[in-house]
Design a protein around this motif. Structure first.
Motif, mmCIF file in Angstrom:
data_model
loop_
_atom_site.group_PDB
_atom_site.id
_atom_site.type_symbol
_atom_site.label_atom_id
_atom_site.label_comp_id
_atom_site.label_asym_id
_atom_site.label_seq_id
_atom_site.Cartn_x
_atom_site.Cartn_y
_atom_site.Cartn_z
ATOM 1 N N ASN A 198 -90.294 -18.938 -8.972
ATOM 2 C CA ASN A 198 -91.135 -17.954 -8.285
ATOM 3 C C ASN A 198 -90.618 -17.807 -6.851
ATOM 4 N N PRO A 199 -91.129 -16.863 -6.087
ATOM 5 C CA PRO A 199 -90.565 -16.658 -4.740
ATOM 6 C C PRO A 199 -90.718 -17.869 -3.818
ATOM 7 N N GLU A 200 -91.814 -18.621 -3.944
ATOM 8 C CA GLU A 200 -92.073 -19.709 -2.972
ATOM 9 C C GLU A 200 -91.386 -21.020 -3.336
ATOM 10 N N GLY A 201 -91.198 -21.284 -4.612
ATOM 11 C CA GLY A 201 -90.596 -22.543 -5.031
ATOM 12 C C GLY A 201 -91.592 -23.693 -5.001
ATOM 13 N N ASN A 202 -91.051 -24.897 -5.078
ATOM 14 C CA ASN A 202 -91.881 -26.107 -5.114
ATOM 15 C C ASN A 202 -92.117 -26.581 -3.678
ATOM 16 N N GLN A 203 -93.278 -26.244 -3.149
ATOM 17 C CA GLN A 203 -93.499 -26.508 -1.724
ATOM 18 C C GLN A 203 -93.683 -27.994 -1.418
ATOM 19 N N ARG A 204 -94.141 -28.746 -2.399
ATOM 20 C CA ARG A 204 -94.260 -30.204 -2.180
ATOM 21 C C ARG A 204 -92.881 -30.821 -2.019
ATOM 22 N N ALA A 205 -91.967 -30.367 -2.888
ATOM 23 C CA ALA A 205 -90.589 -30.887 -2.801
ATOM 24 C C ALA A 205 -89.951 -30.460 -1.483
ATOM 25 N N GLN A 206 -90.208 -29.217 -1.072
ATOM 26 C CA GLN A 206 -89.633 -28.734 0.199
ATOM 27 C C GLN A 206 -90.165 -29.563 1.374
ATOM 28 N N ALA A 207 -91.459 -29.905 1.325
ATOM 29 C CA ALA A 207 -92.056 -30.695 2.421
ATOM 30 C C ALA A 207 -91.426 -32.084 2.479
ATOM 31 N N LEU A 208 -91.176 -32.645 1.298
ATOM 32 C CA LEU A 208 -90.566 -33.981 1.234
ATOM 33 C C LEU A 208 -89.148 -33.939 1.822
ATOM 34 N N ILE A 209 -88.409 -32.879 1.498
ATOM 35 C CA ILE A 209 -87.048 -32.726 2.046
ATOM 36 C C ILE A 209 -87.125 -32.638 3.573
ATOM 37 N N ASN A 210 -88.032 -31.801 4.070
ATOM 38 C CA ASN A 210 -88.131 -31.614 5.530
ATOM 39 C C ASN A 210 -88.587 -32.865 6.246
ATOM 40 N N LYS A 211 -89.341 -33.688 5.551
ATOM 41 C CA LYS A 211 -89.839 -34.915 6.184
ATOM 42 C C LYS A 211 -88.684 -35.854 6.541
#
Ligand code: SF4
Ligand code: SF4
Length: 311
Positions: A198-211
């Protein structure tokens, strides 16, 4: 007949510059170290040899299917330092981040990281300088990142993007979607692989990467050269886990070029075909690869070697 497919630089193994493979080799030689990595990385030759060579000479090198396997190795060997040589695009980065999270939560003090995670949009931007008319967006990366990361390609670079699944029928449908765009004079971002992207993707995974990670200013892609901000590094707050910091004095920074006859870089950019390489199938073959594209069965040169008579 006038549709040509180009193996892009979509493989974390293919694009790893020799100096970083040398890092893995050198780390595997350090006292009390168990070096852990994923899949084909173990076979790619650096300037000292491959990790497989290091292992045959006595180094403790292991390959795992999941970064989480490092937890078991570290628990079983409390007196050893387990260094995870992390590779991969956005698909695998969250798994490394999840391992870091566990290491911190469980207060494990013998796992370290050498981070080589790379990112897709910057490599695609570099490819807009090549003669490429449209992109099939990678499905698994897009599950994590969301399709929004490709938004600039139709608007800024005038290249249609269709995020495609991996099955043959997915790829065929994606190609027909691209052709339809050309026929209808459209240049858009579309998703064929709607069952997972989908356009947004997996936001939990993205947050973990950014952390845990931040972009590196520079990262050299094998055969291609420097692509700014195309890779990640551990944030300074986690320097105590960073093998690149801990072993800084042992790890060379000098860039090492490929064998001078190897044209992997031009192949990955779509400028040349494996059969244009002078050593294709002679000095370079799957049993004795000179360049990274011959290492994995999925590599462009290995695929041409295996299926060349069908192309
Ligand atoms: S055939 Fe071997 S040497 Fe030639 S481009 Fe491919 S990997 Fe490099
Ligand atoms: S081509 Fe690249 S795909 Fe892909 S395995 Fe390499 S080595 Fe990886």
């Amino acid at each position: 007949k006038n549709i040509h497919f180009i193996h892009g630089p979509g493989c974390p193994v293919c694009i790893m510059p020799k100096e970083r493979i040398d890092h893995a080799y050198i780390l595997s030689q350090q006292q009390d170290v168990i070096l852990v990595t994923l899949g084909d990385m173990i076979k790619v030759p650096g300037s000292h040899g491959s990790l497989q060579d290091a292992r045959s000479q006595g180094a403790d090198v292991r390959f795992v299917y999941s970064p989480m396997d490092c937890l078991k190795i570290a628990t079983e060997h409390p007196n050893k330092k387990v260094i995870f040589f992390a590779i991969g695009f956005e698909t695998t980065t969250p798994m490394t981040a999840a391992l870091i999270e566990q290491v911190i939560k469980q207060k494990i003090d013998n796992i370290y990281f050498h981070i080589n995670h790379v990112t897709v949009p910057e490599a695609m931007t570099m490819l807009t300088q090549s003669k490429i008319d449209a992109f099939l967006g990678p499905s698994h990366v897009s599950v994590i990142s969301g399709s929004h990361i490709y938004a600039p390609f139709p608007t800024q670079y005038h290249r249609p993007v269709v995020v495609s699944g991996f099955e043959p029928v997915d790829v065929m449908e994606s190609i027909s979607m691209i052709l339809k765009q050309f026929l209808e004079n459209r240049c858009e971002l579309e998703i064929q692989y709607k069952r997972a992207v989908n356009p947004e993707g997996n936001q939990r995974a993205q947050a973990l990467i950014n952390k845990y990670f931040e972009p590196r200013e520079h990262f050299r892609w094998r055969g291609i050269g420097d692509i700014a901000k195309s890779a990640l590094r551990l944030r300074d707050a986690f320097a105590s886990l960073d093998a690149e910091v801990i072993y800084r004095d042992s790890l060379p920074t000098k860039e090492i070029d490929d064998h001078k006859l190897c044209i992997c870089g031009e192949i990955l950019k779509g400028e040349k075909n494996p059969k244009d390489c002078k050593v294709f199938g002679t000095a370079c073959k799957p049993s004795s690869p000179l360049g990274s594209c011959m290492v994995s069965s999925e590599g462009a040169c290995a695929a041409y070697y295996k299926y060349g008579n069908l192309l």
